[in-house]
Scaffold this active site. Structure first.
Site, PDB file in Angstrom:
ATOM      1  N   ALA A  79      46.933  42.255  22.099  1.00  0.00           N
ATOM      2  CA  ALA A  79      45.848  40.907  22.186  1.00  0.00           C
ATOM      3  C   ALA A  79      45.769  41.326  24.207  1.00  0.00           C
ATOM      4  O   ALA A  79      44.600  40.231  24.515  1.00  0.00           O
ATOM      5  CB  ALA A  79      46.992  39.201  22.108  1.00  0.00           C
ATOM      6  N   CYS A  84      66.170  32.776  36.860  1.00  0.00           N
ATOM      7  CA  CYS A  84      66.956  33.865  36.796  1.00  0.00           C
ATOM      8  C   CYS A  84      66.112  34.885  36.039  1.00  0.00           C
ATOM      9  O   CYS A  84      67.124  35.926  35.872  1.00  0.00           O
ATOM     10  CB  CYS A  84      68.057  33.608  36.227  1.00  0.00           C
ATOM     11  SG  CYS A  84      68.601  32.250  37.739  1.00  0.00           S
TER      12      CYS A  84
END
Lengths: 404, 131
Positions: free
Chosen positions: A73, A328
């Site tokens: 894609a 994070c």
């Protein structure tokens, strides 16, 4: 029940065993190059490619000649957007897209903006959907392309592509949609939905990685693209390069399975997803669903577990594979730009978890995952100074935080 | 990301979790970080006024596993130390002890800041008492 449990189907899916079975002969005895016109090996490969082209076309209501094979894609998005931009440069230089698109679209547009194209990034509303009036107002006589994803990869929200396609058609602007997350999960029809270009990917629908396709409309209007890849002129000159025959066979088979089973499968998976949601909501306070529940993929759930940082939550359930919008967990150390675009604060974005359910999840797995999440969230809230403060009646917005 | 065994241990069995009475003159409280940055650490110390030694320490942390481990470790380390000894703890000591990767160094910085903030708070309280 085996662990770890996979619930990250938006990232990738396992290859369906039926897909793998269809592919294997094309690694072994049927290894021909589909472009070899003069012997049986080539004919066999070409036949397989054409069968797959039809299977893909059938799933999305296209004709086989409108399917261009790519590596995935990301390449399809690049080819569609850059290909249109370059081909129609004389007609205009304006592209409209959306703030919550995948990076394959956003960064492609950013690159075009550096070489003289104008890009409008439509905002989204709190539910993740665009405002159609804003879209209409953004169209100018320089607009050549509207690129709006069908389903979002983080929050699963489905944009109103049929209406977007209708607006684009009325204004004589081409419409590209990145349907990577939606094809095979919910119905998509390029004619009913007025789609001119559409990206899709094998590995998000139980096919292999490294194969994707771009639908390119051939009639009303006939869409032309400037090729990215120069070479042997494969795929009607739009994408040169020897065809990945086993991958193509796998993508075709994956589409055929989705077409047969989608109606039933989406109901089953939505029920599992809702079961997960209900269990979490009944046991945990202060959890917030990100994005519209009404206009959403059946397999997606994205929840912010306030006062519990996403990475630490995932760390507490190592036997469950999900993903988080927390900084994070990202390469950039920024929280999810998709959640930001919805107006979700960074504090809640850091606490978000994306559950992506799929074909091979069971009710037993859902119950296990729900129990694990509940257990770990409760444990981490015991550890969270924020949860304690809120329970004591402190308004966190009034606190003077010491930022580093 | 792979965590070190020590990070995993502190995360699974955090030491000294809890809350000390903030109004107690022997208690110093340091809270650093911000919710929108993804980590908030609150570290508290309780000082023996006669010996000047930190007798108890408690923490609560909102943040990733490394942030939790850094603050848990910080409470272990400050206990039994004088204020000056505790002030000598550097973030790099935490990095080394927990084998934190470069992207997690800020967790150790936050833990050092939390120790300093708690000590400062304690000292300020003492001064106010005297004054």
């Amino acid at each position: 029940m085996k662990t770890p449990i996979y619930m990250d189907y938006h990232a990738t899916t396992p290859v369906d065993p039926r897909v793998l079975d269809a592919m294997l002969p094309y690694f072994r005895e049927k290894f021909g190059n589909a472009a070899s016109r003069n012997h049986a090996f080539g004919w066999e490969a070409e036949q397989a490619v054409e069968k797959a082209r039809k299977q893909i076309a059938d799933l999305i209501g296209a004709s086989p000649q409108e399917i261009i094979f790519t590596s995935g894609a990301t390449e399809s998005d690049n080819l569609a957007i850059k290909g249109v931009a370059r081909m129609y440069a004389e007609r205009g230089n304006h592209i409209i897209t959306v703030a919550t698109e995948h990076k394959a679209v956003l960064d492609t547009c950013k690159r075009l903006a550096k070489s003289g194209y104008e890009v409008t990034y439509l905002p989204v509303q709190r539910d993740g959907l665009i405002d159609l009036d804003q879209l209409k107002n953004a169209i100018t006589d320089k607009t050549i392309l509207i690129s709006v994803m069908h389903a979002n990869n983080e929050i699963g929200v489905l944009q109103p592509i049929r209406e977007i396609g209708r607006i684009a058609r009325e204004r004589g602007v081409l419409f590209h949609t990145d349907a990577t997350q939606s094809v095979g999960k919910v119905p998509v029809n390029v004619n009913d939905d007025n789609i001119d270009l559409m990206s899709l990917s094998g590995h998000k629908m139980y096919g292999p990685k490294g194969i994707g396709a771009l639908y390119v409309r051939r009639k009303n209007p006939r869409v032309q693209l400037a090729a990215e890849m120069d070479g042997g002129g494969h795929e009607r000159g739009m994408r040169s390069g020897t065809l990945n025959v086993p991958g193509i066979v796998g993508l075709g088979e994956a589409c055929a399975i989705c077409q047969r089973e989608m109606a039933e499968e989406s109901v089953r998976i939505a029920a599992l997803r809702d079961r997960l949601k209900d269990k979490l909501q009944s046991e945990l306070d202060e959890i917030y669903i990100n994005g519209s529940m009404e206009h959403r993929l059946p397999n997606n759930l994205n929840i912010s577990f306030a006062y519990v940082e996403g990475e630490s939550l995932m760390m507490g359930m190592k036997d469950v594979a999900v993903s988080s919008g927390s900084a994070c967990t990202s390469a950039t150390l920024e929280p999810s730009y998709v959640l930001r675009a919805l107006g979700v604060g960074d504090d809640l974005a850091h606490t978000s978890i994306r559950f992506g359910l799929g074909r091979f999840n069971t009710e037993e797995e859902v119950d296990y995952v729900a129990a694990r999440v509940i257990e770990v969230v409760k444990k981490l809230r015991e550890l969270s100074p924020l949860y304690e403060m809120v329970k004591e009646g402190v308004d966190l917005k009034s606190v003077q935080w010491v930022k580093d | 990301m792979a965590y070190s065994d020590k990070v995993l241990d502190h995360y699974s069995n955090p030491r000294n979790v809890g809350t000390l009475d903030r109004t107690d003159p022997r208690v110093g409280t340091g809270m650093v970080g911000a919710p929108e940055c993804g980590d908030v650490m609150r570290l508290q110390i309780k000082v023996n006024e006669e010996t000047g030694i930190i007798e108890d320490a408690r923490f609560k942390t909102f943040g990733c596993g490394s942030a939790i481990a850094s603050s848990s470790l910080a409470t272990e380390w400050v206990k039994g130390k004088t204020l000056d000894e505790a002030l000598a703890i550097r973030n790099i000591d935490i990095v080394n002890e927990l084998s934190l990767p470069p992207v997690k160094i800020h967790c150790s910085v936050l833990a050092e800041d939390a120790i300093k903030a708690a000590i400062e708070d304690y000292k300020k309280k003492r001064q106010q008492q005297k004054g």
